[in-house]
Scaffold this motif. Structure first.
Motif, PDB file in Angstrom:
ATOM      1  N   THR A   1       0.828  -1.205   0.000  1.00 31.34           N
ATOM      2  CA  THR A   1       0.000   0.000   0.000  1.00 31.34           C
ATOM      3  C   THR A   1       0.864   1.258   0.000  1.00 31.34           C
ATOM      4  O   THR A   1       0.550   2.245  -0.677  1.00 31.34           O
TER       5      THR A   1
ATOM      6  N   CYS B  40      -5.922   4.404  -0.843  1.00 31.94           N
ATOM      7  CA  CYS B  40      -5.565   3.867  -2.155  1.00 31.94           C
ATOM      8  C   CYS B  40      -6.805   3.554  -2.987  1.00 31.94           C
ATOM      9  O   CYS B  40      -6.819   3.802  -4.199  1.00 31.94           O
TER      10      CYS B  40
ATOM     11  N   THR C 207      -4.971   3.223   5.214  1.00 32.93           N
ATOM     12  CA  THR C 207      -4.151   3.439   4.023  1.00 32.93           C
ATOM     13  C   THR C 207      -4.741   2.735   2.800  1.00 32.93           C
ATOM     14  O   THR C 207      -4.670   3.258   1.683  1.00 32.93           O
TER      15      THR C 207
ATOM     16  N   THR D 209       0.789   4.119  -2.860  1.00 31.03           N
ATOM     17  CA  THR D 209       0.575   5.552  -2.649  1.00 31.03           C
ATOM     18  C   THR D 209       1.712   6.374  -3.260  1.00 31.03           C
ATOM     19  O   THR D 209       1.482   7.480  -3.767  1.00 31.03           O
TER      20      THR D 209
END
Length: 277
Positions: A58, A222, A218, A62
């Motif tokens: 993740t 995304c 997170t 990002t």
């Protein structure tokens, strides 16, 4: 020689001269142990371990989202640099916590400023470093470098394949490759500073504050950006996380019952340091 007159067999090569070379006494396997010190894991424990990998995937995702917005110039580099600076300062205070000292903060600020200055000075060079290389080659190289970053990353386990140096260097090299495709040296400077935050400072903070709620937060970020960028990448991202967090732990827990390690007198001797003192 009469078998009745032979000496009793012993686990000692030099005392078994009366026996054939391929002779195996029934007592040899008395010390056989199966799955000695075997540790079994529940599905939740396997899921928690796999979530470490999902967290780093993740973070890489990002970072690629930031590159996309810089590449398409949908967001100004000044805006991204300001937000990255704010996130870095907040993360620093979270990391230090009750151990915050003004003197240490001043020294760390000097180090950060030195990194920013040198990064800004060398950004024109890094921006034009791979101008002669095709974009397809750059993207393929970046994919390989980020994959190596995930492979060698320290997920909190002791393994020979873990290498913080290789993990960091491959991530930075991939970032330099992507920076060369941006429109200006300042864009490249911002991307490289974001890479330093994500891959050099980020793992230190994540190792301290990692939790499932943080992972979900997170992942949600995304989801939002990938849905607006590309539905294909969005669904690929969901499939990858689903395979890592659900399929792999399920298979790991299910296959534990088939584990069959044997231990016995043929194992290599292990020196116990406590017995030498």
């Amino acid at each position: 020689m009469d078998r009745n007159k032979r000496k009793p067999w012993k686990k000692n090569l030099y005392e078994n001269l009366d026996y054939e070379d391929n002779y195996t006494d029934p007592s040899f396997l008395q010390d056989l142990k199966t799955n000695h010190n075997l540790e079994t894991y529940t599905f939740y424990e396997a899921f928690a371990g796999a979530s470490r990998l999902s967290q780093q995937i993740t973070i890489v995702t990002t970072f690629l989202i930031v590159f996309h917005y810089l590449y398409t110039e949908a967001v100004s580099p000044q805006n991204i640099l300001a937000k990255a600076s704010i996130i870095t300062i907040i993360g620093y205070f979270i990391y230090t916590g009750k151990n915050f000292r003004l003197n240490n903060a001043v020294e760390d600020s000097k180090t950060a400023m030195a990194v920013l200055v040198f990064g800004y000075i060398f950004s024109p060079l890094l921006h034009t470093l791979t101008d002669s290389v095709s974009t397809d080659t750059i993207l393929s190289t970046t994919f390989v470098m980020l994959a190596l970053h995930l492979i060698f990353f320290d997920y909190g386990i002791s393994a020979a394949i873990v290498s913080k140096a290789i993990s960091l260097n491959t991530a930075i090299f991939g970032s330099i490759c992507l920076a060369s495709r941006l429109s200006s040296s300042f864009h490249a400077f911002v991307l490289l500073e974001v890479a330093a935050v994500y891959f050099a400072l980020g793992p230190i903070l994540i190792a301290r504050i990692f939790s499932i709620p943080l992972l979900l937060a997170t992942i949600t970020v995304c989801f939002y950006f990938l849905f607006n960028i590309s539905l294909t990448i969005f669904w690929i991202y969901i499939c990858v996380l689903g395979f890592i967090n659900f399929c792999c732990p399920f298979l790991f827990v299910h296959l534990q019952k088939h584990k069959n390690n044997i231990h016995g007198p043929w194992d290599e001797a292990i020196v116990n340091d406590m017995s030498c003192t």
